[in-house]
Scaffold this active site. Sequence first.
Site, PDB file in Angstrom:
ATOM      1  N   VAL A 173     -14.132   2.425  59.331  1.00 32.89           N
ATOM      2  CA  VAL A 173     -12.548   2.306  58.927  1.00 32.89           C
ATOM      3  C   VAL A 173     -11.606   2.626  60.026  1.00 32.89           C
ATOM      4  O   VAL A 173     -10.507   2.073  60.229  1.00 32.89           O
ATOM      5  CB  VAL A 173     -12.362   3.195  57.786  1.00 32.89           C
ATOM      6  CG1 VAL A 173     -10.703   3.249  57.351  1.00 32.89           C
ATOM      7  CG2 VAL A 173     -13.160   3.139  56.690  1.00 32.89           C
ATOM      8  N   ASP A 174     -11.918   3.385  61.100  1.00 32.84           N
ATOM      9  CA  ASP A 174     -11.444   3.485  62.123  1.00 32.84           C
ATOM     10  C   ASP A 174     -11.207   2.252  63.059  1.00 32.84           C
ATOM     11  O   ASP A 174     -10.105   1.938  63.626  1.00 32.84           O
ATOM     12  CB  ASP A 174     -12.073   4.745  62.970  1.00 32.84           C
ATOM     13  CG  ASP A 174     -11.626   5.990  62.836  1.00 32.84           C
ATOM     14  OD1 ASP A 174     -10.350   6.316  62.253  1.00 32.84           O
ATOM     15  OD2 ASP A 174     -12.479   6.922  62.816  1.00 32.84           O
ATOM     16  N   VAL A 175     -12.113   1.708  63.049  1.00 31.55           N
ATOM     17  CA  VAL A 175     -12.268   0.346  63.769  1.00 31.55           C
ATOM     18  C   VAL A 175     -11.374  -0.527  63.203  1.00 31.55           C
ATOM     19  O   VAL A 175     -10.497  -1.386  64.060  1.00 31.55           O
ATOM     20  CB  VAL A 175     -13.688  -0.130  64.058  1.00 31.55           C
ATOM     21  CG1 VAL A 175     -13.749  -1.574  64.542  1.00 31.55           C
ATOM     22  CG2 VAL A 175     -14.593   0.994  65.068  1.00 31.55           C
TER      23      VAL A 175
END
Length: 383
Positions: A173-175
């Site tokens: 999700v960060d990416v």
Amino acid sequence: MLSDRERDGVLSGVRVADFSRVLAGPYATMMLADFGADVIKVEPPGGDDTRAWTPPVDARGQSTYFSGVNRGKRSLVLDLTRDEDAAAARRLAREADIVVENFRPGVMARFGLDFDSVRAENPSAIFCSITGFGGGGGAALPGYDLLVQAVGGLMSITGPVDGEPSKVGVALVDVLTGLNAVTGILLALRERERSGTGQRVEVDLMTSLLSALANQASSTLATGRAPARLGNAHPSIAPYELFDASDRPLVIAVGNDRQFAALVGVLGGPGLAGDPRFSTNQLRVHNREALRALIAARLGERAASEWVELLTSARVPAGLVNDVAEAFAFAEGLGLEPVVELGAGAGESVRLTANPIHLSRTPAVYGQQPPDLGSAGTSVDWR
């Protein structure tokens, strides 16, 4: 031969004041640095938290988590609680084309570094804020990837059918949010060419995940029913899942009737060819367990690599379940050049994942290695 402009990168001359840390923001600013932007990474005296996330370490003894998302930047150490350093940070923001931050809502305002303050002195600045849950009702919630995978529904559809919900094996999700940040920043840069004015770009982990749920999200919105975990199977396609060969697992990803007919031709054996239960994808999905049993019985008779070779020759999507090292080797074997080596011949070199965006005329231009803490100098000589 590349021109000077092409060698410098398509974003040459663009300065980024990077106040972000950990993953989503640094990933976004690294993508910009790869295409020539001058990224000044502002770090507290102790450095980005990920500098201490060891082991493992790279050839220079630096955290691989940090080095994986911070190449091509300069590091400027500022303690924003000190008036002198906060003033230097504001000066940097005044002179930047892009400001990126992922603090909790309200933190940047305490130092005069929020969007309104920056815009007042630098109206052409593009200001990108990355949060976990936006600046409204979710402002106080901590934006950790695992938490978002849980509350955002991803864990509910990941993992064995009868097992517990599972996270993805990387902070995906960060990416995804970092990529959305890059997209928003580039859109704002394009609009600035017409208006001469910057704007605020806001992305958050929660809605980035909901958008990335794609077919699982659209089916939920259309039917009102939340999907369940199917392990490695697909809710709308069959056979499209993991199978065991005689020695190791492989994946078969049949997406249409032609591919299924080719699969049957390779596998042979009774019970597949001509069975009316499997004549269309809809029927195959409905009868997936019976289909799976018949396919699994045949696949257990040979090694996975043999099946992959046969299926690929028949244009049936199939592949081994590689570990990460095997995945890099596989990509290299295809000529994809997935690795970039920085610093070769000048001390300890660092091998990193290459930028996946390929431009024919202005490709990525990999510059310096991930920076040592404070490599940009002091607050007064970072230029």
